[in-house]
Design an enzyme around this catalytic site. Sequence first.
Site, short mmCIF file in Angstrom:
data_model
loop_
_atom_site.label_atom_id
_atom_site.label_comp_id
_atom_site.label_asym_id
_atom_site.label_seq_id
_atom_site.Cartn_x
_atom_site.Cartn_y
_atom_site.Cartn_z
N ARG A 69 1.04 -1.12 0.03
CA ARG A 69 -0.22 0.04 0.03
C ARG A 69 0.99 1.15 0.01
O ARG A 69 1.71 1.47 0.80
CB ARG A 69 -0.86 0.08 1.25
CG ARG A 69 -1.53 1.49 1.50
CD ARG A 69 -2.62 1.30 2.37
NE ARG A 69 -3.78 0.59 1.98
CZ ARG A 69 -5.05 0.64 2.44
NH1 ARG A 69 -5.03 1.59 3.52
NH2 ARG A 69 -6.16 0.13 1.86
N HIS A 85 -7.41 0.75 -6.39
CA HIS A 85 -7.58 -0.18 -5.24
C HIS A 85 -8.29 -1.33 -5.76
O HIS A 85 -9.43 -1.80 -5.24
CB HIS A 85 -8.34 0.60 -4.25
CG HIS A 85 -8.43 0.04 -2.79
ND1 HIS A 85 -7.95 -1.27 -2.57
CD2 HIS A 85 -9.04 0.60 -1.61
CE1 HIS A 85 -7.83 -1.42 -1.14
NE2 HIS A 85 -8.73 -0.48 -0.54
N GLN A 142 -10.26 -4.00 -3.32
CA GLN A 142 -11.38 -3.49 -2.84
C GLN A 142 -12.66 -3.80 -3.82
O GLN A 142 -13.68 -4.30 -3.52
CB GLN A 142 -11.43 -1.93 -2.41
CG GLN A 142 -12.88 -1.56 -1.69
CD GLN A 142 -13.14 -2.23 -0.43
OE1 GLN A 142 -12.08 -1.90 0.35
NE2 GLN A 142 -14.25 -2.74 -0.23
N ASP A 144 -17.10 7.32 -1.54
CA ASP A 144 -15.74 7.19 -0.75
C ASP A 144 -15.69 8.51 -0.11
O ASP A 144 -16.23 9.36 -0.67
CB ASP A 144 -14.93 6.74 -1.76
CG ASP A 144 -13.29 6.35 -0.85
OD1 ASP A 144 -13.45 6.27 0.34
OD2 ASP A 144 -12.46 6.19 -1.76
N CYS A 161 -16.31 1.51 0.75
CA CYS A 161 -15.27 0.74 1.03
C CYS A 161 -14.57 1.00 2.40
O CYS A 161 -14.17 0.07 3.07
CB CYS A 161 -13.87 1.04 0.28
SG CYS A 161 -13.03 2.82 0.30
N ARG A 185 -13.55 -8.75 1.94
CA ARG A 185 -12.11 -8.74 1.57
C ARG A 185 -11.52 -9.82 2.00
O ARG A 185 -10.32 -10.30 1.28
CB ARG A 185 -11.39 -7.34 2.34
CG ARG A 185 -12.12 -6.11 2.16
CD ARG A 185 -11.49 -5.43 0.73
NE ARG A 185 -9.89 -5.28 0.75
CZ ARG A 185 -9.52 -4.44 1.10
NH1 ARG A 185 -9.93 -3.35 1.45
NH2 ARG A 185 -8.12 -4.51 0.87
N1 NVA Z 1 -9.90 6.56 -1.47
C1 NVA Z 1 -9.42 6.14 -0.10
C2 NVA Z 1 -9.88 4.63 0.16
C3 NVA Z 1 -9.39 4.33 1.42
C4 NVA Z 1 -9.63 2.82 1.62
C5 NVA Z 1 -8.11 6.56 0.12
O1 NVA Z 1 -7.10 6.38 -0.75
O2 NVA Z 1 -7.79 7.17 1.30
N1 CP Z 2 -11.24 -0.17 2.52
C1 CP Z 2 -9.86 -0.28 2.98
O1 CP Z 2 -9.25 -0.30 2.45
O2 CP Z 2 -9.77 0.05 4.33
P1 CP Z 2 -8.40 0.17 5.18
O3 CP Z 2 -7.89 1.53 4.79
O4 CP Z 2 -8.83 0.14 6.49
O5 CP Z 2 -7.41 -0.86 4.71
#
Ligand code: NVA
Ligand code: CP
Length: 306
Positions: A104, A131, A134, A220, A260, A288
């Site tokens: 990540r 992502h 997800q 989101d 998500c 997930r």
């Molecule tokens: N769009 C959000 C998703 C978090 C799971 C982010 O990138 O922070």
């Molecule tokens: N939806 C998701 O990826 O959650 P986290 O940021 O908690 O991993």
Amino acid sequence: MAIKHYLQFKDLTRAEYEYLFERSRVIKDRFKRYETYHPLVDRTLAMIFEKSSTRTRLSFEAGMHQLGGAAIYLNTRDTQLGRGEPVEDAAEVISRMVDIVMIRTFEQEIVERFASRSRVPVINGLTNEYHPCQILADIFTFIEHRGCIQGKTVAWIGDSNNMCNTWLQAAEVLDFNVHVSTPPGYEVEPERAGLYGTDHFESFADPMEAVKGADLVTTDVWTSMGFEAENEERLKAFADWQVDGDMMRAAKAEALFMHCLPAHRGEEVAAEVIDGKQSVVWDEAENRLHTQKALMEYLLLGRIND
Ligand code: NVA
Ligand code: CP
């Protein structure tokens, strides 16, 4: 077997997704019946986090343990990555010690550079652009509740972020439509989204128009990780893009709501929606676990016939 990475949704074909959805169902069913299933004994997953996480860490770590393997958590703060070690060097070293890697991070380019030097499969656990894990879970969740997603309409309301881009790629791979409504200045960039064309999505200035006829309404956070400096201006720009009861009533009567998570009630979604009857956010989060177990099994062992 050639190494297969999962860096964006379009890395897998429709046939592979059909296999993964069926495999997720089998793996979930076994898990619910407390059946031990250890196909990944002695395999190790390294999880590299340059951004925060609850669901992604937990689902990968628990999932790898449940498959009989081990998972190691690494973050930027405690590793040499945070002190400027080149990502290529890290990939050479880490991929000699483990069997599969999840990352990540910020730019998509970082996971691509890592994968280009990795001896083992690499999974994108979220980048600024995509992502995919997800959306894998979200589509599995849709199928569980409503059946095949082909030909259906998904309404994306809010930011054209990593989640939106991945829904758009998924629409091309699995042949459904996405209605997108973003505030001016936050529109989809098809090239950044990695799209082949514009056939599977339509943009709407008015979010109430975008949700009309939708089988699924999803949104989101307005400010994704890494964009915190823009939070104040985004709060103003996105104020009319909250998914509320009126918006859900404008979609199909049987429309589902997805997010998500983590969510901000009173910003991108009203509490009555996320906590309401059409919401399947807890199933999404749970899935997930099951879908990523199917994904890791597939990347490491290929197709299983049992
Ligand atoms: N769009 C959000 C998703 C978090 C799971 C982010 O990138 O922070
Ligand atoms: N939806 C998701 O990826 O959650 P986290 O940021 O908690 O991993």
